[in-house]
Design an enzyme around this catalytic site. Structure first.
Site, short mmCIF file in Angstrom:
data_model
loop_
_atom_site.label_atom_id
_atom_site.label_comp_id
_atom_site.label_asym_id
_atom_site.label_seq_id
_atom_site.Cartn_x
_atom_site.Cartn_y
_atom_site.Cartn_z
N GLU A 20 40.50 49.46 38.46
CA GLU A 20 41.74 49.84 37.75
C GLU A 20 41.90 51.35 37.55
O GLU A 20 42.98 51.89 37.73
CB GLU A 20 41.81 49.16 36.38
CG GLU A 20 43.09 49.54 35.64
CD GLU A 20 43.25 48.89 34.27
OE1 GLU A 20 42.39 48.12 33.85
OE2 GLU A 20 44.27 49.20 33.62
N ASP B 57 37.66 45.47 36.68
CA ASP B 57 38.42 45.92 35.51
C ASP B 57 37.37 46.29 34.47
O ASP B 57 36.74 45.42 33.86
CB ASP B 57 39.33 44.79 35.00
CG ASP B 57 40.35 45.31 34.00
OD1 ASP B 57 40.10 46.37 33.41
OD2 ASP B 57 41.38 44.63 33.82
N ASP C 235 39.09 44.99 30.42
CA ASP C 235 40.33 44.23 30.52
C ASP C 235 40.75 43.90 29.09
O ASP C 235 39.94 43.41 28.30
CB ASP C 235 40.08 42.94 31.31
CG ASP C 235 41.34 42.11 31.46
OD1 ASP C 235 42.43 42.70 31.56
OD2 ASP C 235 41.22 40.87 31.50
N THR D 183 42.42 46.45 27.09
CA THR D 183 42.06 47.69 26.37
C THR D 183 42.66 47.69 24.95
O THR D 183 42.04 48.16 24.01
CB THR D 183 42.52 48.93 27.16
OG1 THR D 183 41.98 48.83 28.48
CG2 THR D 183 42.01 50.23 26.53
N HIS E 275 53.61 40.94 28.26
CA HIS E 275 52.76 40.52 29.38
C HIS E 275 52.99 39.08 29.79
O HIS E 275 52.56 38.65 30.85
CB HIS E 275 51.27 40.69 29.02
CG HIS E 275 50.86 42.13 28.89
ND1 HIS E 275 49.57 42.50 28.63
CD2 HIS E 275 51.57 43.27 29.00
CE1 HIS E 275 49.50 43.83 28.57
NE2 HIS E 275 50.70 44.31 28.79
N SER F 156 42.90 39.64 27.46
CA SER F 156 41.92 39.73 28.55
C SER F 156 41.58 38.41 29.23
O SER F 156 42.06 37.34 28.86
CB SER F 156 40.63 40.39 28.07
OG SER F 156 39.77 39.44 27.45
N LYS G 131 40.45 34.61 28.18
CA LYS G 131 41.25 33.37 28.21
C LYS G 131 40.72 32.43 29.29
O LYS G 131 40.59 31.24 29.07
CB LYS G 131 42.74 33.68 28.48
CG LYS G 131 43.40 34.46 27.35
CD LYS G 131 44.91 34.62 27.57
CE LYS G 131 45.32 35.76 28.45
NZ LYS G 131 45.04 37.12 27.97
N ARG H 42 50.56 32.14 31.76
CA ARG H 42 51.00 33.54 31.84
C ARG H 42 52.32 33.53 32.61
O ARG H 42 52.34 33.40 33.83
CB ARG H 42 49.94 34.36 32.58
CG ARG H 42 50.15 35.88 32.50
CD ARG H 42 49.00 36.61 33.18
NE ARG H 42 49.07 38.03 33.03
CZ ARG H 42 48.49 38.74 32.04
NH1 ARG H 42 47.78 38.12 31.12
NH2 ARG H 42 48.61 40.04 32.01
N ASP I 134 42.70 41.76 37.21
CA ASP I 134 42.98 41.03 35.97
C ASP I 134 42.79 39.52 36.14
O ASP I 134 42.94 38.78 35.15
CB ASP I 134 44.43 41.29 35.52
CG ASP I 134 44.60 42.65 34.85
OD1 ASP I 134 43.64 43.09 34.17
OD2 ASP I 134 45.66 43.27 35.01
N1 LIG Z 1 54.12 44.12 32.10
C1 LIG Z 1 52.97 43.48 32.25
N2 LIG Z 1 52.96 42.17 32.52
C2 LIG Z 1 51.82 41.50 32.66
N3 LIG Z 1 50.60 42.08 32.55
C3 LIG Z 1 50.54 43.39 32.28
C4 LIG Z 1 51.72 44.16 32.13
N4 LIG Z 1 51.34 45.42 31.86
C5 LIG Z 1 49.99 45.44 31.87
N5 LIG Z 1 49.50 44.23 32.15
C6 LIG Z 1 48.11 43.83 32.31
O1 LIG Z 1 47.72 42.95 31.28
C7 LIG Z 1 46.34 43.14 31.05
C8 LIG Z 1 45.96 42.61 29.74
O2 LIG Z 1 46.71 41.46 29.58
P1 LIG Z 1 46.20 40.25 28.80
O3 LIG Z 1 47.18 39.16 28.89
O4 LIG Z 1 44.85 39.88 29.26
O5 LIG Z 1 46.03 40.78 27.34
S1 LIG Z 1 47.17 41.12 26.32
O6 LIG Z 1 47.06 40.13 25.33
O7 LIG Z 1 48.45 41.13 26.99
O8 LIG Z 1 46.80 42.44 25.83
C9 LIG Z 1 46.18 44.60 31.15
O9 LIG Z 1 44.84 44.84 31.49
P2 LIG Z 1 44.11 46.16 30.98
O10 LIG Z 1 44.99 47.31 31.39
O11 LIG Z 1 42.86 46.08 31.76
O12 LIG Z 1 43.95 45.99 29.54
C10 LIG Z 1 47.16 45.00 32.26
O13 LIG Z 1 46.56 45.10 33.51
MG LIG Z 2 43.10 44.28 32.81
MG LIG Z 3 44.71 49.06 31.66
MG LIG Z 4 41.46 47.50 32.15
#
Ligand SMILES: Nc1ncnc2c1ncn2[C@@H]1O[C@H](COP(=O)(O)OS(=O)(=O)O)[C@@H](OP(=O)(O)O)[C@H]1O
Ligand SMILES: [Mg+2]
Ligand SMILES: [Mg+2]
Ligand SMILES: [Mg+2]
Length: 357
Positions: free
Chosen positions: A72, A137, A140, A142, A244, A268, A271, A285, A298
């Site tokens: 990432e 990642d 995941d 953050t 998300h 993350s 789940k 999702r 992810d």
């Molecule tokens: N717009 C959009 N739609 C879907 N997903 C997105 C979006 N933006 C970011 N991300 C990615 O979501 C990762 C974390 O999502 P999660 O569902 O695991 O956690 S969360 O509850 O939403 O924080 C997060 O991972 P990390 O960046 O590693 O935290 C992103 O890669």
């Molecule tokens: Mg992630």
């Molecule tokens: Mg990130």
């Molecule tokens: Mg990340």
């Protein structure tokens, strides 16, 4: 004559590398200065994300120098911010596994700060359909990490686009596989006794869980999804962030399926691990925008861990997640993960609510 289990070396290195990186992230959590910066898409990244990525790529390069890596983070922001870079270097050079034998397997420490930045940038591969590609990642979720909720250190090996090995370290999940699924946002559960799980799977060999950093790697226990016959008692999990995953559609889907429990929102790939070990049943999702493409890091580890635990993982169209098209899941839309026995039923209702049929 006994033959080694498939991908046993890749699994061992991945598990040790994730353990070491998780130790680094926990150190960052307990330090008040997390060095959080905002990326171009407004999402946060911390010194924990960068440090964990450097340590894991160092271990991969030492052991599998020919393999490609899709990770990432990138070092560009650190090359123009010496203070941030040196904060990360302080962490990276001082984080190691207790066992010197294990450290030796990972190739020991990173030589210097400049090598650390170069290692971080080795995660810039394009991915694709051919050859061996690791996807990483480093943190995941953050946002979950920053608020003391769930997060995961995620590493998976793809071969010709197919997930062969998946390892997910979840420092804040209960060790107990049967502990009920809970949203523990802001619960200060971080590092409490009895927390920290390492989920692993190798294609065709099943999925396991074990304590994240305590005990022998061979201690993994087989995990499997909960056999559910009655969806009324099912529990489902989804993202914390409404941006998300479409949470109003998921509520309608749950209602149509007769699910009475409210969704459990956690950050993350925790789940995927949670449903794989039967602590929950379904992960939904649902796409919020046509333009966002899910990233392979992810989902790769979680996809294999759930399928090896007896689950089915598809997108909202019913297609398997395709990790062979590059850094993103460009040909998929959303994720539906559920026990095999009920996946078709869940997908049917998802498609009805989303107007896909
Ligand atoms: N717009 C959009 N739609 C879907 N997903 C997105 C979006 N933006 C970011 N991300 C990615 O979501 C990762 C974390 O999502 P999660 O569902 O695991 O956690 S969360 O509850 O939403 O924080 C997060 O991972 P990390 O960046 O590693 O935290 C992103 O890669
Ligand atoms: Mg992630
Ligand atoms: Mg990130
Ligand atoms: Mg990340």
């Amino acid at each position: 004559m006994s033959t080694a289990a498939p991908y046993s070396r890749e699994l061992q290195i991945a598990q040790l590398a994730v353990q070491r990186a998780a130790i680094l992230t926990k150190r960052v959590f307990h330090d008040s200065a997390k060095g959080t910066v905002s990326k171009s898409d407004a999402s946060p990244v911390t010194i924990g994300d960068f440090g964990a990525q450097a340590l894991i790529i160092s271990a991969l390069k030492h052991n599998f120098p020919q393999d490609q890596i899709v990770a990432e983070e990138e070092a560009a922001a650190l090359r123009s911010d010496g203070a941030l870079s040196s904060q990360i270097w302080d962490l990276v050079k001082s984080t190691s596994l207790e066992s010197s034998e294990a450290e030796g397997l990972l190739g020991g420490s990173v030589p210097d700060e400049s090598a650390m930045l170069d290692l971080i940038d080795l995660g810039n591969s394009a991915g694709g359909r051919s050859g061996r590609v690791w996807t990483l990642d480093p943190i995941d979720g953050t946002k979950g990490f920053l608020r003391g909720g769930q997060y995961a250190v995620c590493l998976a090996l793809l071969e010709d686009g197919d997930v062969k090995v998946g390892v997910i370290g979840c420092p804040n999940l209960p060790v107990d596989d049967s502990a009920p699924l809970t949203a523990d946002i802001g619960s200060n559960a971080t590092d409490a006794t009895g927390r920290g799980v390492l989920f692993s799977a190798v294609k065709g060999e099943g999925a396991t869980s074990r304590p994240l950093t305590v005990g022998d790697l061979a201690d993994g226990k087989k995990i499997s999804m909960k056999p559910i016959t009655d969806l009324a008692s099912a529990s489902f999990c989804e993202s914390v962030e409404a941006g998300h995953s479409n949470q109003s559609e998921s509520a309608q889907i749950a209602q149509k399926l007769g699910i009475t429990n409210p969704s459990v929102r956690m950050d993350s790939q925790a789940k995927y691990g949670s449903i794989a070990r039967g602590a929950g049943d379904i992960y939904l999702r649902l796409p919020t925008s046509k333009s966002y493409q899910e990233k392979i890091w992810d989902h790769a580890g979680g996809d294999l861990i759930v399928r090896e635990a007896g689950g089915e993982v598809t997108d909202t169209k019913g297609n398997r997640l395709d990790f062979g098209v590059g850094r993103t899941l460009a040909s998929n839309s959303g994720v539906i993960a559920a026990p095999k026995a009920v996946h078709a039923k869940v997908l049917d209702v998802v498609q009805e609510v989303l107007g896909l049929k």
